[in-house]
Design an enzyme around this catalytic site. Structure first.
Site, PDB file in Angstrom:
ATOM      1  N   GLY A 104       0.816  -1.204   0.000  1.00 57.40           N
ATOM      2  CA  GLY A 104       0.000   0.000   0.000  1.00 57.40           C
ATOM      3  C   GLY A 104       0.851   1.255   0.000  1.00 57.40           C
ATOM      4  N   ASP A 318      -1.138  -0.586  12.739  1.00 61.76           N
ATOM      5  CA  ASP A 318      -0.459  -1.865  12.519  1.00 61.76           C
ATOM      6  C   ASP A 318      -0.171  -2.594  13.825  1.00 61.76           C
ATOM      7  OD1 ASP A 318      -0.518  -1.643   9.795  1.00 61.76           O
ATOM      8  OD2 ASP A 318       1.527  -0.901   9.586  1.00 61.76           O
TER       9      ASP A 318
END
Length: 453
Positions: A104, A318
């Site tokens: 990404g 994350d």
């Protein structure tokens, strides 16, 4: 004779199942290279006129995708003496396409950089990246003189520049990675530029971008994360730049949690003053009552009696997977805020974490942007599916260390995206792991009669 062409990455992801057995985790480790730093360093080395030497370079699939991208955009790379040497004269494409793998960051950062050139560039990826929306590019880049076409807001993209900076206003609620790419591209447009920002999440990642840009000679004024004034790059600045990739706090978090629930770990090669967002794992470990010792060059964590914690992961999404593995063993109900940031990851992580950890017998509910996790003393052995998401695979492997039996993880090869040596590291720490490569079983009859090319 039949000839088959197979995608090595897709094949491996579909094929590998890892069985992780509960056990005592005990290790002294060097944290792997940060892919957040490595990919940014590749982009900045491409834009630099001269030589860049990147020491301690990363080897993950995302890192390799970034290296391939800068090669296609004109950089020459060479591995020598354990370092990556990059030679560039800014954007000089040798191909009209770049491939971002499943990264990404790569697609969001390199798209505006690729648009600095005047030739049409094709941008593609694979796997979960094909499902990530990129409407931002169609909304913002045309304001900068770039023609953009997409597949209904998804990859593949076509961009045709050259990008010309301007005073623009962006909504960064989806990802700060778009802003990272624009900051780098704006600095190469030969005149000052201004980016006004609303709804910026993951501010530490922008701190990291600005820190690295400064290292490469850029000047950016940050006004409370609401306005960024970018000075034009001095193209007369030539010469060699040296950059050492930091250890990765995102991957280190999994091993710190492993030590907290199943043994002891000493981690080295971590910058305690890093701008990486996931350094916040230290704060959460303390909230959970983990025994932790921090020195200048190492961090030690050992198995502890864990208590429930509450933490806002909005700016470090994350961390959700390792934090869930930690919360699964905490006494009481832990609360992690920021689930809205998990929608467009390699999977919808809020739902996949809930689905897979429920197989361990962990009760999880999601409401009003928060995840509520009911901890247990011992998890139930289960068969888990990673959803081809590297962080789901790693979180479930760490959670397996305190289970009451073996845990099977399907599509475990997803860890190659960020940390190819993850399961090897578990084994070195004393954990029993068995791997089954199902593709070899399925393809054996074909291999006897087909030539694979």
């Amino acid at each position: 004779m039949v000839s088959l062409k197979l995608s090595g990455l897709a094949l491996y992801l579909a094929a590998v199942k890892q069985t992780v057995y509960p056990g005592n985790f005990n290790a002294i480790l060097d944290a792997p290279a940060s892919k957040s730093c490595m990919q940014r360093a590749c982009a900045l080395a491409l834009l630099h006129k001269g030589a860049t030497i990147i020491s301690k370079p990363g080897k993950s699939n995302d890192d390799l995708a970034a290296i391939q991208i800068i090669q296609n955009l004109g950089a020459v790379t060479e591995e020598r003496d354990g370092a990556l040497h990059i030679y560039s004269n800014s954007i000089r494409p040798v191909s009209n396409s770049i491939h971002c793998g499943e990264s990404g960051l790569a697609v969001r950062m390199f798209t505006p950089i690729a648009a600095l050139g005047s030739a049409e560039m094709h941008i593609d990826g694979e796997g979960s990246l094909l499902k990530r929306p990129l409407h931002f590019m169609e909304e913002i880049l045309p304001q900068l003189g770039v023609t953009v076409t997409s597949n209904g807001g998804f990859l593949p993209l076509k961009v045709n520049g050259p990008l010309q900076n301007n005073r623009i206003r962006i909504d960064a609620s989806d990802s700060s990675q778009y802003l990272t790419g624009l900051l780098m591209a704006f600095a190469h447009c030969g005149k000052p530029g201004t980016i006004e920002v609303i709804n910026l999440n993951s501010k530490p990642y922008i701190d990291l971008t600005l820190q690295m840009m400064q290292h490469f000679g850029y000047e950016v004024k940050n006004e409370q994360y609401q306005k960024f004034e970018i000075a034009p790059y001095d193209f007369n600045k030539a010469g060699k730049i040296n950059y050492a990739v930091e250890g990765d706090w995102s991957n280190a978090a999994f091993f710190l949690v492993a030590g907290a629930i199943a043994g002891k770990v000493v981690l080295k090669n971590l910058n305690l003053y890093s701008r990486q967002a996931d350094k916040e794992i230290l704060k959460v470990l303390k909230l959970a009552g983990v025994h932790i010792s921090i020195a200048d060059d190492e961090i030690m964590v050992r198995k502890s009696i864990l208590k429930a914690f509450q933490f806002d992961a909005t700016h470090c999404p994350d961390l959700f997977p390792p934090l869930l593995a930690l919360a699964a063993y905490c006494e009481g109900v832990s609360i992690i805020e920021g689930t809205e940031r998990l929608l467009h990851k390699e999977s919808n992580r809020a739902l996949t974490l809930q689905q897979e950890f429920s197989k361990f017998g962990v009760g999880i509910s999601i409401r009003e942007g928060k995840m509520f996790i009911e901890g247990k003393k011992e998890l139930t052995a289960a068969s888990i599916f990673s959803h081809n998401d590297h962080r789901i695979a790693m979180a479930c492997a760490v959670a397996a260390l305190g289970a009451n039996g073996a845990v099977n993880i399907e599509a475990a090869g997803a860890v190659n995206k960020s940390y190819p040596g993850f399961f090897d590291t578990l084994q070195m720490a004393g954990i029993k792991i068995c791997q089954i490569n199902r593709v070899m079983i399925y393809l054996l009859p074909l291999l006897l009669q087909c030539s694979l090319t």
